[in-house]
Motif scaffolding. Sequence first.
Motif, mmCIF file in Angstrom:
data_model
loop_
_atom_site.group_PDB
_atom_site.id
_atom_site.type_symbol
_atom_site.label_atom_id
_atom_site.label_comp_id
_atom_site.label_asym_id
_atom_site.label_seq_id
_atom_site.Cartn_x
_atom_site.Cartn_y
_atom_site.Cartn_z
ATOM 1 N N ALA A 288 1.875 6.325 3.542
ATOM 2 C CA ALA A 288 1.902 6.013 2.498
ATOM 3 C C ALA A 288 1.449 7.030 1.458
ATOM 4 C CB ALA A 288 0.736 5.070 1.333
ATOM 5 N N PRO A 289 1.737 7.862 0.117
ATOM 6 C CA PRO A 289 2.219 9.031 -0.502
ATOM 7 C C PRO A 289 0.070 10.009 0.009
ATOM 8 C CG PRO A 289 3.011 7.873 -1.182
ATOM 9 C CD PRO A 289 2.726 6.925 -0.225
ATOM 10 N N ARG A 290 -0.870 8.551 -0.578
ATOM 11 C CA ARG A 290 -1.659 9.014 -0.546
ATOM 12 C C ARG A 290 -2.608 9.419 1.399
ATOM 13 N NH1 ARG A 290 -5.528 4.330 -1.814
ATOM 14 N NH2 ARG A 290 -4.322 2.389 -0.956
ATOM 15 N N TYR A 291 -1.849 8.947 2.364
ATOM 16 C CA TYR A 291 -2.608 9.494 3.397
ATOM 17 C C TYR A 291 -1.504 10.369 4.353
ATOM 18 C CZ TYR A 291 -5.181 5.479 3.304
ATOM 19 O OH TYR A 291 -6.362 4.055 2.265
ATOM 20 N N LEU B 285 0.090 -1.394 -0.223
ATOM 21 C CA LEU B 285 0.271 -0.224 -0.331
ATOM 22 C C LEU B 285 1.117 1.491 -0.164
ATOM 23 C CD1 LEU B 285 -2.895 -1.297 2.458
ATOM 24 C CD2 LEU B 285 -3.002 -0.877 0.410
ATOM 25 N N GLY B 286 2.286 1.008 -0.003
ATOM 26 C CA GLY B 286 3.365 2.115 0.228
ATOM 27 C C GLY B 286 3.828 3.050 1.158
ATOM 28 N N PHE B 287 3.143 1.962 2.025
ATOM 29 C CA PHE B 287 3.670 2.984 3.611
ATOM 30 C C PHE B 287 5.319 1.978 3.872
ATOM 31 C CE2 PHE B 287 -0.400 2.537 4.572
ATOM 32 C CZ PHE B 287 -0.800 3.293 5.871
ATOM 33 N N GLY B 288 5.808 3.052 4.706
ATOM 34 C CA GLY B 288 7.661 2.513 4.582
ATOM 35 C C GLY B 288 8.450 2.212 5.702
ATOM 36 N N PHE B 289 9.517 1.554 6.109
ATOM 37 C CA PHE B 289 9.170 1.487 7.672
ATOM 38 C C PHE B 289 10.694 2.409 7.901
ATOM 39 C CE2 PHE B 289 11.114 -1.775 11.051
ATOM 40 C CZ PHE B 289 11.685 -1.190 11.374
ATOM 41 N N VAL B 290 10.033 2.876 9.433
ATOM 42 C CA VAL B 290 11.182 3.102 9.755
ATOM 43 C C VAL B 290 11.630 3.013 11.049
ATOM 44 C CG1 VAL B 290 10.730 5.974 11.354
ATOM 45 C CG2 VAL B 290 9.176 5.400 8.786
ATOM 46 N N SER B 291 11.520 2.020 12.449
ATOM 47 C CA SER B 291 12.004 2.039 13.352
ATOM 48 C C SER B 291 11.396 0.740 14.065
ATOM 49 C CB SER B 291 12.306 2.585 13.952
ATOM 50 O OG SER B 291 11.745 3.448 14.607
ATOM 51 N N ALA B 292 12.030 0.418 14.588
ATOM 52 C CA ALA B 292 11.419 -1.215 15.628
ATOM 53 C C ALA B 292 11.847 -0.446 16.997
ATOM 54 C CB ALA B 292 10.843 -2.264 15.475
ATOM 55 N N ASP B 293 10.883 -0.841 18.182
ATOM 56 C CA ASP B 293 11.145 -0.949 19.303
ATOM 57 C C ASP B 293 10.927 -1.855 19.912
ATOM 58 O OD1 ASP B 293 9.841 0.854 19.918
ATOM 59 O OD2 ASP B 293 10.863 2.867 20.365
ATOM 60 N N LEU B 294 11.115 -2.314 21.760
ATOM 61 C CA LEU B 294 10.851 -2.681 22.625
ATOM 62 C C LEU B 294 10.147 -1.457 23.663
ATOM 63 C CD1 LEU B 294 12.805 -6.009 22.857
ATOM 64 C CD2 LEU B 294 10.339 -5.530 21.475
ATOM 65 N N GLU B 295 8.477 -1.570 24.233
ATOM 66 C CA GLU B 295 8.266 -0.479 25.370
ATOM 67 C C GLU B 295 8.283 -1.094 26.425
ATOM 68 O OE1 GLU B 295 7.816 2.858 24.609
ATOM 69 O OE2 GLU B 295 8.843 3.155 22.847
ATOM 70 N N TRP C 201 -8.510 -0.857 7.183
ATOM 71 C CA TRP C 201 -8.307 -0.809 9.008
ATOM 72 C C TRP C 201 -7.590 1.065 8.610
ATOM 73 C CZ3 TRP C 201 -3.924 -5.165 9.785
ATOM 74 C CH2 TRP C 201 -4.876 -6.387 10.147
ATOM 75 N N VAL C 202 -6.577 1.191 8.144
ATOM 76 C CA VAL C 202 -5.866 2.662 7.352
ATOM 77 C C VAL C 202 -7.315 3.224 7.576
ATOM 78 C CG1 VAL C 202 -4.877 3.997 6.082
ATOM 79 C CG2 VAL C 202 -4.179 1.699 6.927
ATOM 80 N N GLU C 203 -8.202 3.363 6.887
ATOM 81 C CA GLU C 203 -9.512 4.085 6.918
ATOM 82 C C GLU C 203 -9.675 4.403 7.676
ATOM 83 O OE1 GLU C 203 -10.106 6.371 4.234
ATOM 84 O OE2 GLU C 203 -8.447 5.243 2.833
ATOM 85 N N ARG C 204 -9.882 3.515 8.648
ATOM 86 C CA ARG C 204 -10.598 3.732 9.737
ATOM 87 C C ARG C 204 -9.924 5.106 11.243
ATOM 88 N NH1 ARG C 204 -12.943 -1.749 12.917
ATOM 89 N NH2 ARG C 204 -13.154 -0.198 14.898
ATOM 90 N N LEU C 205 -8.541 4.402 10.292
ATOM 91 C CA LEU C 205 -7.841 5.808 11.510
ATOM 92 C C LEU C 205 -7.866 6.408 10.702
ATOM 93 C CD1 LEU C 205 -4.409 3.129 12.239
ATOM 94 C CD2 LEU C 205 -6.083 3.673 13.550
ATOM 95 N N VAL C 206 -7.618 6.849 9.683
ATOM 96 C CA VAL C 206 -8.463 8.307 9.275
ATOM 97 C C VAL C 206 -8.943 9.374 9.548
ATOM 98 C CG1 VAL C 206 -8.285 9.529 7.178
ATOM 99 C CG2 VAL C 206 -6.536 7.480 7.435
ATOM 100 N N ALA D 200 -2.663 12.908 5.839
ATOM 101 C CA ALA D 200 -3.802 12.750 7.202
ATOM 102 C C ALA D 200 -2.646 11.887 8.559
ATOM 103 C CB ALA D 200 -4.828 11.899 6.482
ATOM 104 N N LEU D 201 -1.897 11.589 7.963
ATOM 105 C CA LEU D 201 -1.309 10.613 9.325
ATOM 106 C C LEU D 201 0.437 11.250 8.938
ATOM 107 C CD1 LEU D 201 -2.618 7.407 7.863
ATOM 108 C CD2 LEU D 201 -3.289 8.730 10.101
ATOM 109 N N LYS D 202 1.173 11.503 10.299
ATOM 110 C CA LYS D 202 2.148 11.457 10.335
ATOM 111 C C LYS D 202 3.285 10.164 10.207
ATOM 112 C CE LYS D 202 1.837 15.660 12.974
ATOM 113 N NZ LYS D 202 2.058 16.431 14.311
#
Length: 338
Positions: free
Chosen positions: A185-188, A153-163, A246-251, A191-193
């Motif tokens: 993804a560019p189309r979101y 869908l065009g999303f990109g990985f930034v990082s992963a950590d344990l909280e 799922w993404v649409e619900r978040l947006v 709306a999303l950071k």
Amino acid sequence: MVFKRLLGSIGIGGPTVDTVLSPGPVLPGATLTGEVRLHGGNGDVTVDITLELLARVEVEADGGEGHGDVVFDRYAVGEDLRLPGGEPLTVPFSLTLPWETPVTELYGQPLGIVLGVRTEVAVAGSRDKGDLDPLTVRPLPAQEAVLEAFGQLGFGFVSADLEYGRIGGTSQQLPFYQEIEISPAPRYAHALKEVEVTFLAAPHGMDVVLEADRRGHHHGGDALNRFPVAYEDVDRTDWNTVVGGWVERLVHAHAPYAGPGPSQHPGGHHEDHGHRSGPGTGAVVAAGAAGVAVGVAGGLVAAEVVDEVGDLFEDEDSEDSEGDGDSGGDGDSGGDDS
């Protein structure tokens, strides 16, 4: 990784121990096998052997944030074993990982998560802990399907950590959870950071917890939703369509939080997860015809990720050699709590 350690509690001439994990990555909830290889010292002794699963997690407190070691499971693999002086003794083990064990790699590329196995040997009432043996965990098919759909869908990985902490309204079992941060993804992008993905796996299915940092005056702020996934549905699901929904619900969520509620930390309040630290930062996941693939930004990121993870394990080694071998003080308390 094989470590060799002279048991400090016995001194010169004491037994030595090597712990060897079977090669290759393992799945959450699957069986981890290997051997603990001992060699007797100057005299006969009786030993107990315990393996600990240890994770390096991000801890937030009033004074800021840092990292601590948490023991999240322990396994007794040998009790009252007689080790003759000067003789070898091999103890095979087979243990089941918790279903919520964090994922450390995606498509063979490390995510910067520090996870390991530590061996504790008790001789004559004295306990000695060895160095960390790095544990590699790859995602379950369901987890991989969700991440691949995000990539498609065009999303990109930034990082992963344990909280360190718990996500309210879920059946989370471990005292920490993994967050995989992805860029929209560019189309979101309007709306999303960012979106943070957490998998809470169980024997028959998992919850996918998505937390979005949203833009805009009307729907700005964080939105959080929990989506159940059954493993039996993985192969017959159109994951691009499901994840897109799922993404649409978040947006379009109207309330700042939807679903199970905010993440609960030791202080009992929701913390801002917009920050990121740790060795995973800077890696990039590119979407293509084959799905998600871990890439490199600037040609140096992958090496920096691997080096930093390696440095963390080397720090454990140096601390053990200088002290009594128990470098996981925070981890011991974490293991008691779990």
